[in-house]
Design an enzyme around this catalytic site. Sequence first.
Site, PDB file in Angstrom:
ATOM      1  CG  HIS A  75      -0.187   0.043   2.516  1.00  0.00           C
ATOM      2  ND1 HIS A  75       0.133  -1.342   3.228  1.00  0.00           N
ATOM      3  CD2 HIS A  75       0.215   0.938   3.377  1.00  0.00           C
ATOM      4  CE1 HIS A  75       0.824  -1.087   4.204  1.00  0.00           C
ATOM      5  NE2 HIS A  75       0.753   0.390   4.622  1.00  0.00           N
TER       6      HIS A  75
ATOM      7  CB  CYS B 273      10.684  10.583  29.203  1.00  0.00           C
ATOM      8  SG  CYS B 273      12.001   9.352  29.321  1.00  0.00           S
TER       9      CYS B 273
END
Length: 661
Positions: A65, A176
Site C-alpha cells: 500500500h 520521554c
Amino acid sequence: MSDMITADLVDLDLAAETKEAAARSLAERMVALGRVTDLEGFLADVAAREAQMPTGLDGGIGIPHCRSEHVTEPTLAFGRPAGGIDFGAPDGPADLIFLIAAPAGADDAHLTILSALARRLMDPDFTAALRAATDPAATASLISGETSPAAPAEAAAEPEPVPAPDVFRVVAVTSCPTGIAHTYVAAEALEQAGQSEGVEIVVEPQGSAGFTRIDPAVIAAADGVIFAHDVPVREKERFAGKPTVDAGVKAGINRPAELIAEVRDKAARGETTAAATGSPVDEAGDPGEGYGTKLRKWLMSGVSYMVPFVAAGGLLIALGFAIGGYTVDKAPSVAEHFVWTDSTSWAALLFQIGGLAFSFLVPVLAGYIAYGMADRPGLVPGFVGGSIALTINAGFLGGLAAGLIAGGTVMAIQRIKVPAALRGIMPVVVIPLISSAVVGSLMFLVVGKPIAELQKALTDWLSGLSGANAIILGVVLGLMMCFDLGGPLNKVAYAFAVGGLANPNEGSLKVMAAVMAAGMVPPLAMALATVVRGALFTRTERENGKAAWVLGGSFITEGAIPFAAGDPLRVIPSAMAGGAVTGALSMLFECTLRAPHGGIFVLPLIGNPVFYLIAILAGTAVSAALVILLKGMGGRGGKDLGRDGVRGAESGTAPKVPVSV
C-alpha cells in the site's frame, strides 16, 4: 468500501511470482480504470513504502500500500496467485494479495481501508471464502462487505455458539526526553491498566536505545491509539485515522486507566485523527494546545538527543582527568604523540575523544530542537546555527536560540507554495540552502553577539558564586531536580548544569555536583523508607524499593516515580525537601564534578568526595524521615491518601519499575 473495489480490480488467477510483478499486474488494472495516472510513478511509490517495512501478514496475506500523487481516488485491488509470493511475513509466502492505493492528499484514506480490511482478515471464514472464490464480482462484493462468507455446511446442524464479546484493542507509544525511565514505567503502567480493564493493549516504548515498531497489522486492527510522550512520536503517521488520545508521559504513569477510558469514549463517538502533516511535535497534543506547551516539547526534543553526547563525552573527559590529572588538557594531540606504555597518553586519549564528543553538545541541541519543530528539513540549519554558536562563544544559550530560529525559518519556508516542478528539490536543495543562509546570517550578525555577552555574564556569575548566594542556588536546583522526578523542570535544571560544562569553571563544576547529588536523593530516600518502615508501603512498592537503591545510586531520579504515582501528596514534598538540603550542602561544601552523569560510580572524580557523600546521605535521611512521618499521620500505614485523595497506595497499583531501566 464498495466504491473502492469492483470486479475489474479482482484477479483470481494472478500470474506473478514476485511481489513486484504482483503489484504491477494489479496496478495495471487500476490504470485501465483511470484510478492511477502514471503506472511507473505509482509502482515507485509502492516500492518505496515496501522498502520501509515489509507488508506481509501472518496467514498468507500481503497488503502492499502507499499514498501517491498518481492516484485519483482510494482504490483496492485483489489478486490470488497460484503459488505463494514472499511479502516478508514471518510465517511464509502470501496467497491473498491486496494492493491499496490512496491519493497523496487523502492522508488517512489508505489507513482507513487497511484498518477495515485487517479486521475482516482476522476472520478465518472470510479468508477461506477468498481462497475458494471463483467469481470476480462475488469476490469484490465479499471484500467490500456487501456479502458475508457462507458458514460451513457441517456447522448448520450444531447449536449456534454464543458470540464472544468484542475485545477493545489499543496501541500506545510512550517516550520521554531521556528515554530511560519514564518511557518504560509509562509503558508498564498502561499494560497493567489494560489487563485490569479487559483491554488488549500493545505498547511501543520509544526509548533512548531505539524502539521496536508495532506490527502494522496490529495497528490496523486497533480500535484506538494512546500517545503518552514528552518528545516527538517517531513515525507518527503510522497511527493516522484512529481515535487518538494525546497526553504527556506523566499521564501514562499516573492515570493510565483514564487514558484508556478516554480513547474508548472517542472510539464510541467515532472520532478519528488525520495523519500528521507538519512536524511530529507541532502536530502533537490537542488542537487547542498552547504555544508554551509546544515550546517545551521542542526544547525537550533537543535535550533528549543531547543527553547521550553529554554522558559519553563528559564521562570520558572525567576519566581522562582521573587518570592523567588536571594537566591532561595540556597534552599534545594523540594523533601526533602517543606512547602505548604511558598512562598519561591513555589519559590524553580518553580526554581528547571525550572532548570531541562533548563538542557536539550545542550543535546537536540546536539541530534537534529544529527537528522537533520542522522535522528533518530543520536538521541542517539547526546544526549550522549550533556550530556558529560555538564559534562565537554563545554556548548553550546560543544553541537554544539557533535551534528555535532554524525551526521557525524552515516552517516559514514550508508554508510557501512552490511550482510542482520545484517540489522534488525543495527538501534536498532549496530548504537547506535558504534556511542555512538565513540562520547563519542571523547568528553571526544579529542575535549571536548579544547572546554571547549574556553567556559570558552567566559564566562570570557562576565563577564568583560563593557564600549565601551559592547555598540559595543549591536549594533552588535541588527543588527543581526533585519536583517532577525526571520531568521537564528536572531537565531544565540538568540542562543548566550541563551547559556550564561546555565552558567549565569552579562555579559551573559546583552546580553540576549539586544537581547530580540532589537528583540521587528521591529514589534513595524511598528505598530507605521501605526498609525502615516497610509496613507503610504496599508489597509492590517494597519490591520497587529494592530497585530504587541501584537507580538512585546511578543518578536516575525516575526511580522514585512508582512511589510518587501512588502517593504524590506525600512523596513529592518529601523528595523536594531532601533535594533542597542536599543541593545546599553540596554548594556549602564546595563540591565539584566534571562528569555530567554516573552517580556514585564517578565518586573518584568528585571534588571533596567525603563531604559530597555527607550531603547525599543528609538529604536522603531528611526525605525518608519526612515521607515516613507523613504516611504515618494518615492512619494505618498512611494509605488513605493516594492519587486525588483516594485510597491509592492501598491498592498496590503503582507501576513497578522494570529491572531493565
